[in-house]
Write a protein that holds these residues in place. Structure first.
Motif, PDB file in Angstrom:
ATOM      1  N   GLU B 219       1.902  33.668  78.747  1.00 48.27           N
ATOM      2  CA  GLU B 219       3.337  33.189  78.520  1.00 48.27           C
ATOM      3  C   GLU B 219       3.392  32.752  76.993  1.00 48.27           C
ATOM      4  OE1 GLU B 219       5.860  33.663  80.548  1.00 48.27           O
ATOM      5  OE2 GLU B 219       4.513  34.267  82.279  1.00 48.27           O
ATOM      6  N   THR B 220       4.345  33.197  76.408  1.00 47.60           N
ATOM      7  CA  THR B 220       4.447  32.856  74.883  1.00 47.60           C
ATOM      8  C   THR B 220       5.834  32.183  74.663  1.00 47.60           C
ATOM      9  OG1 THR B 220       5.546  34.654  73.693  1.00 47.60           O
ATOM     10  CG2 THR B 220       3.292  34.951  74.484  1.00 47.60           C
ATOM     11  N   PRO B 221       6.210  31.632  73.484  1.00 44.99           N
ATOM     12  CA  PRO B 221       7.327  31.116  73.283  1.00 44.99           C
ATOM     13  C   PRO B 221       8.240  32.343  73.155  1.00 44.99           C
ATOM     14  CG  PRO B 221       5.924  29.765  72.005  1.00 44.99           C
ATOM     15  CD  PRO B 221       5.192  30.909  72.506  1.00 44.99           C
ATOM     16  N   ALA B 222       7.977  33.300  72.761  1.00 49.16           N
ATOM     17  CA  ALA B 222       8.890  34.665  72.610  1.00 49.16           C
ATOM     18  C   ALA B 222       9.005  35.214  74.005  1.00 49.16           C
ATOM     19  CB  ALA B 222       8.328  35.417  71.519  1.00 49.16           C
ATOM     20  N   SER B 246      -7.438  34.033  70.926  1.00 46.05           N
ATOM     21  CA  SER B 246      -6.116  33.614  70.168  1.00 46.05           C
ATOM     22  C   SER B 246      -6.029  32.105  70.465  1.00 46.05           C
ATOM     23  CB  SER B 246      -4.945  34.251  71.203  1.00 46.05           C
ATOM     24  OG  SER B 246      -4.933  33.924  72.285  1.00 46.05           O
ATOM     25  N   GLU B 247      -6.853  31.378  71.406  1.00 43.33           N
ATOM     26  CA  GLU B 247      -7.139  30.117  71.404  1.00 43.33           C
ATOM     27  C   GLU B 247      -5.614  29.145  71.459  1.00 43.33           C
ATOM     28  OE1 GLU B 247      -9.905  28.642  68.070  1.00 43.33           O
ATOM     29  OE2 GLU B 247     -11.449  30.056  69.011  1.00 43.33           O
ATOM     30  N   GLY B 248      -4.927  29.809  72.348  1.00 42.06           N
ATOM     31  CA  GLY B 248      -3.912  28.904  72.676  1.00 42.06           C
ATOM     32  C   GLY B 248      -2.600  29.118  71.423  1.00 42.06           C
ATOM     33  N   ARG B 249      -3.106  29.801  70.395  1.00 39.55           N
ATOM     34  CA  ARG B 249      -1.998  29.888  69.412  1.00 39.55           C
ATOM     35  C   ARG B 249      -0.891  30.907  69.482  1.00 39.55           C
ATOM     36  NH1 ARG B 249      -2.837  27.241  64.372  1.00 39.55           N
ATOM     37  NH2 ARG B 249      -0.607  27.705  64.193  1.00 39.55           N
ATOM     38  N   LEU B 250      -1.168  31.831  70.590  1.00 39.26           N
ATOM     39  CA  LEU B 250      -0.129  32.827  70.890  1.00 39.26           C
ATOM     40  C   LEU B 250       0.663  32.262  72.106  1.00 39.26           C
ATOM     41  CD1 LEU B 250      -1.706  36.272  70.082  1.00 39.26           C
ATOM     42  CD2 LEU B 250      -0.264  34.880  68.773  1.00 39.26           C
ATOM     43  N   GLY B 251      -0.015  31.532  72.868  1.00 40.24           N
ATOM     44  CA  GLY B 251       0.695  31.544  74.080  1.00 40.24           C
ATOM     45  C   GLY B 251      -0.333  30.983  75.092  1.00 40.24           C
ATOM     46  N   ILE B 252      -0.157  30.826  76.639  1.00 38.62           N
ATOM     47  CA  ILE B 252      -0.959  30.566  77.567  1.00 38.62           C
ATOM     48  C   ILE B 252      -1.114  31.803  78.426  1.00 38.62           C
ATOM     49  CG2 ILE B 252      -1.245  28.997  79.473  1.00 38.62           C
ATOM     50  CD1 ILE B 252       0.490  26.935  78.008  1.00 38.62           C
ATOM     51  N   ILE B 253      -2.522  31.853  78.617  1.00 34.18           N
ATOM     52  CA  ILE B 253      -2.943  33.005  79.484  1.00 34.18           C
ATOM     53  C   ILE B 253      -2.841  32.594  81.054  1.00 34.18           C
ATOM     54  CG2 ILE B 253      -4.932  34.459  80.353  1.00 34.18           C
ATOM     55  CD1 ILE B 253      -5.981  33.767  77.230  1.00 34.18           C
ATOM     56  N   THR B 254      -1.892  33.293  81.726  1.00 36.91           N
ATOM     57  CA  THR B 254      -1.553  32.796  83.133  1.00 36.91           C
ATOM     58  C   THR B 254      -2.456  33.533  84.277  1.00 36.91           C
ATOM     59  OG1 THR B 254       0.318  34.011  83.322  1.00 36.91           O
ATOM     60  CG2 THR B 254       0.567  31.622  82.816  1.00 36.91           C
ATOM     61  N   ASP B 517       5.555  32.278  67.907  1.00 37.83           N
ATOM     62  CA  ASP B 517       5.610  31.162  68.062  1.00 37.83           C
ATOM     63  C   ASP B 517       6.190  30.516  66.865  1.00 37.83           C
ATOM     64  OD1 ASP B 517       5.392  28.204  68.705  1.00 37.83           O
ATOM     65  OD2 ASP B 517       3.290  28.360  68.218  1.00 37.83           O
ATOM     66  N   PRO B 518       7.725  30.682  66.486  1.00 37.34           N
ATOM     67  CA  PRO B 518       8.063  30.378  65.126  1.00 37.34           C
ATOM     68  C   PRO B 518       8.228  28.983  64.991  1.00 37.34           C
ATOM     69  CG  PRO B 518       9.777  31.403  66.396  1.00 37.34           C
ATOM     70  CD  PRO B 518       8.340  31.678  67.207  1.00 37.34           C
ATOM     71  N   GLN B 519       8.142  28.232  66.055  1.00 37.11           N
ATOM     72  CA  GLN B 519       8.361  26.685  65.875  1.00 37.11           C
ATOM     73  C   GLN B 519       6.782  26.067  65.563  1.00 37.11           C
ATOM     74  OE1 GLN B 519      10.827  26.119  69.860  1.00 37.11           O
ATOM     75  NE2 GLN B 519      11.125  24.105  68.659  1.00 37.11           N
TER      76      GLN B 519
END
Lengths: 529, 529
Positions: B219-222, B246-254, B517-519
């Motif tokens: 799950e990513t911000p995009a 990616s260490e959480g930088r792209l999103g959360i692995i569910t 994750d532009p923000q």
């Protein structure tokens, strides 16, 4: 000399005898040979080059034509019918990373697209010059030296334009092998393998190019990307995996460091027949999941098995073999499995014994090494069949995918029948047959060959191919396969890529390409449409 | 209950006996125990949460403190001394992908940072809350079910927050294993392994998490990134390799789908001693390059070997062993190798025989299974040594890297001596010892442990650690190693990442993160500083 409008070297003949032609005629009707265009006639069609001069760029029509196209069927149609509607404005032959950087600066300055190429063996339209933009094909084959061999770490660094046989010769002289043998081996290059995520016939032992590629250098519009070698790393996403499969969109690979191993002391290929597809598929799944040290598993479906036996040319011997197999239970629907082993003789033989033992409960009949050795002899020669078939009025094309085990058989049937239906609309039959070319614990690649008759004119043959390709590609996507297991994306598979990468995934790949190449001069139109 | 200020469960005691303490005292001086802060005292320091309410978020100081930090030494210092200068404003416990999407929407709306976490075992500062921004720790451990097991393709799909033992129990109940056993196994999670490119003790058989991770959902911000499973693919760059590390930088692995195998019928660990490091290193290189089916190779250098024997606790038995080894040529500089084999008993034993035969010309002395089985018993218990050492006034930290074979010994010496020099400036000694934890044909991981005395106050101990960490990290970078082979980057290794990725590579990774994750709300400050 390299053939300009077909596969391989002009001096290699591959004849189809009367029996083979009879077999095809019976299956799909007699072909009508088509008169090929002449080289001069074709090259005369090229529009004048629109390029500013550069010391590394050759703009002669002859050189442009020889570097214009690949080995996809639409590229063949263009060459054979002499319809050269696309070609680069020039061809550059860099000899160093500095030359490549110079070409990138030239391209940026003049807004010219660069199309990196190795041996031009793409079957997915990777090399097609973009319409509406000036372009230069960057032929990397002069960068072909073994630059460094680290025997302690078993790593070899080559110029990325090295051809398969040249690479192996340079390594064998030192006692090593890379072990990457795609069918295109004789005319494809290391850089091309990396850029398209190639897989070789013995990947079961040596791995795919992804596993072999340990580091290297890529020249991009944003600068040089150095990829250092580590045995493994947990330091963030792996940049090599962004270069692998990048198909020229990020830049030009100039050097590649690959994992090598001691050349195997022993190598053998054996054939095993099974009474049916379902028996064969279950057996090979068990064999591959047993994790034995094999170098190859290659399973033909019944029609491919029949076709290989029919085209083998030794009618009497084959007929004896078939009688023997029939007595052992392998009749009409029989399937042929090739098993390769390489390495230390004792270990290789032990692995083979284990594998053969696993085939027995599924009716496997081991017929020894003869057919396997024949296959090995012809492993890079079978591809010449395409030239021979064309001379008799037949087109040959292939599609390939990979899918997890539960969908392997479904996929095979779906692709074959999609193609059959597509050409039935033209009143033509397709001789479609399949093999599993690469086996994994998780699933298999599914590689289907189509033989069908040429119409005799460019437009109709292109339309037939488009129908067939679209139907087969849709079948792949609908059945959950990847659009390519080993040929890459190029232009031909790009429309189907979103199905597996997703819209977000596609936008991530585009963001990467745009970051490195904001002017979008690197192989535009390929991979990411 | 889980210990709030150290490793593991409160009920597990790991004692250092008099001999072990004597050994340490002789090496680096006697430690002075430090009084630990109380939990209540520490949690009372947390500033009030600044978060808008959300049904999934707990803002109580107790829960925030328990999810605030990892297992890096600076995190330990904060907890032990009760200096809680950083903590998330709340902790969320999502139970579904929908919950995670809701948290992403909340974070985007309020400009709150999200810090995904599994078991909180990071030793590289992955979990530190960013200063100046509100943040929520997203604890994934409620998503822990085996969702789907495809026995034909040997693929298992789990909720990403599943802990190691729970994952193995769910698989073993069906006859399968993942085979991923990092030392943190008991308290780390599948999603954490993927996000940090973890490697387990038996990676020689089962592969690193990169090889196990076949697909999943992020799950990513995009939006949601779905990663379908294929046995292999040539369709462009591999998106999984962007999620791995990616260490959480792209999103959360569910969800993560991993390759599993039948639980091994047989497993054994054997010990072999060598007379010297150079003999041992040459031997293990030859063993790993022979490509035998082993599950583990782990080589301790002389001082680690001495330390393990000194801390083993069975003085008389060890002394007998040492006399025996001495007679066989393994004296002062001896090195211990652990060899693991797993699988079918006959094949496992054959592989072990081949491996042992390869060690003989290098003076290898096989001492059987006793020490190996002891190691196996304690494989997840040794990490409790850190708690025990602290109680006696000692700090323990580790650094690890991987490097090609020609630089393995150089690296080992450089890292050990850099740490020694760094603490000499404080007038303190370091007991530094190393093992090669993972071996590859190409090279090895180099894993160094440091034991040194605590100063007794937070600032001095933090300053000592910073000196030591910086010196060791510089040694890694200067000798061409990766900044992490198995622990990841987090905040602590981020300053050294550019050395291996290059400026262009770093900018590519940043472009990816900014695109998705532009923000910049996903774990800001980690991986990409």
């Amino acid at each position: 000399m390299r053939r300009w409008n077909g596969w391989g070297d002009e001096s290699v003949a591959f004849a189809l005898n009367k029996d083979a032609l009879g077999f095809l005629a019976q299956r799909i009707g007699t072909g009508t040979p088509v008169a090929d265009a002449e080289f001069g006639q074709a090259s005369a069609q090229l529009k004048a080059s629109r390029l500013p001069e550069h010391r590394l760029i050759d703009t002669s029509p002859e050189v442009r034509l020889r570097n214009a196209l690949g080995q996809s069927l639409p590229d063949w149609l263009r060459l054979r019918y002499g319809v050269i509607d696309t070609a680069p404005d020039g061809v550059a032959y860099p000899e160093s990373a500095q030359d490549v950087r110079e070409l990138l600066a030239y391209a940026a300055l003049h807004g010219v697209a660069l199309i990196p190429q190795g041996g031009g063996t793409s079957v997915a339209g990777h090399l097609t010059a973009p319409s509406g933009t000036r372009s230069v094909a960057v032929n990397m084959t002069r960068m072909r030296q073994l630059l460094y061999l680290d025997t302690e770490s078993q790593l070899a660094t080559f110029g990325a334009g090295v051809f398969g046989p040249d690479l192996e010769a340079q390594l064998r002289a030192r006692g090593y092998t890379l072990g990457h043998f795609p069918q295109s081996f004789e005319y494809s290059t290391l850089g091309g393998w990396v850029a398209t995520r190639s897989s070789g016939q013995q990947s079961l032992r040596y791995g795919r190019i992804e596993q072999m590629f340990r580091g290297g250098s890529v020249e991009t519009p944003a600068g040089t990307l150095h990829l250092p070698t580590f045995p493994a790393s947990a330091a963030g996403p792996d940049l090599r995996e962004m270069v692998l499969g990048s198909e020229g969109r990020l830049g030009i690979i100039t050097e590649a460091t690959v994992r090598v191993t001691a050349a195997p002391a022993y190598e053998a290929f054996h054939a095993v027949f099974f009474p049916s597809w379902s028996a064969a598929e279950t057996a090979v799944r068990q064999v591959v999941q047993a994790g034995l040290s094999l170098s190859m598993l290659r399973l033909s479906n019944p029609l491919e098995t029949t076709t290989m036996l029919a085209l083998a040319g030794h009618k009497r011997i084959i007929s004896l073999l078939e009688r023997y197999l029939s007595l052992r239970g392998c009749k009409q629907g029989k399937c042929m499995l090739m098993i390769g082993v390489s390495g230390r003789k004792s270990l290789a033989r032990a692995a083979l014994r284990e594998a053969l033992a696993l085939t027995l409960p599924h009716g496997g009949v081991h017929v020894g090494r003869t057919m396997g050795e024949k296959w090995k002899q012809n492993r890079f020669r079978n591809v010449y069949l395409r030239n021979a078939a064309w001379q008799h009025g037949y087109a040959i094309d292939t599609v390939e995918t990979a899918v997890d085990w539960p969908r392997v058989e479904i996929m095979m049937r779906a692709v074959e029948s999609a193609a059959t239906v597509a050409l039935a609309l033209y009143g033509e039959k397709v001789h479609a047959y399949t093999h599993l070319s690469h086996l994994y614990a998780q699933g298999a690649s599914v590689y289907t060959t189509f033989v069908y008759r040429l119409a005799g004119d460019y437009e109709t043959d292109l339309a037939r191919w488009k129908s067939l390709k679209k139907a087969a590609s849709m079948a792949i996507v609908e059945n959950g396969g990847t659009i390519s297991h080993q040929h890459g994306v190029g232009g031909d598979h790009a429309p189907y890529l979103t199905a597996e990468k997703g819209r977000l995934g596609m936008s991530m790949l585009r963001a990467l390409a745009e970051h490195v190449d904001p002017q979008q001069i690197m192989n535009p139109g390929k991979l990411l449409p």
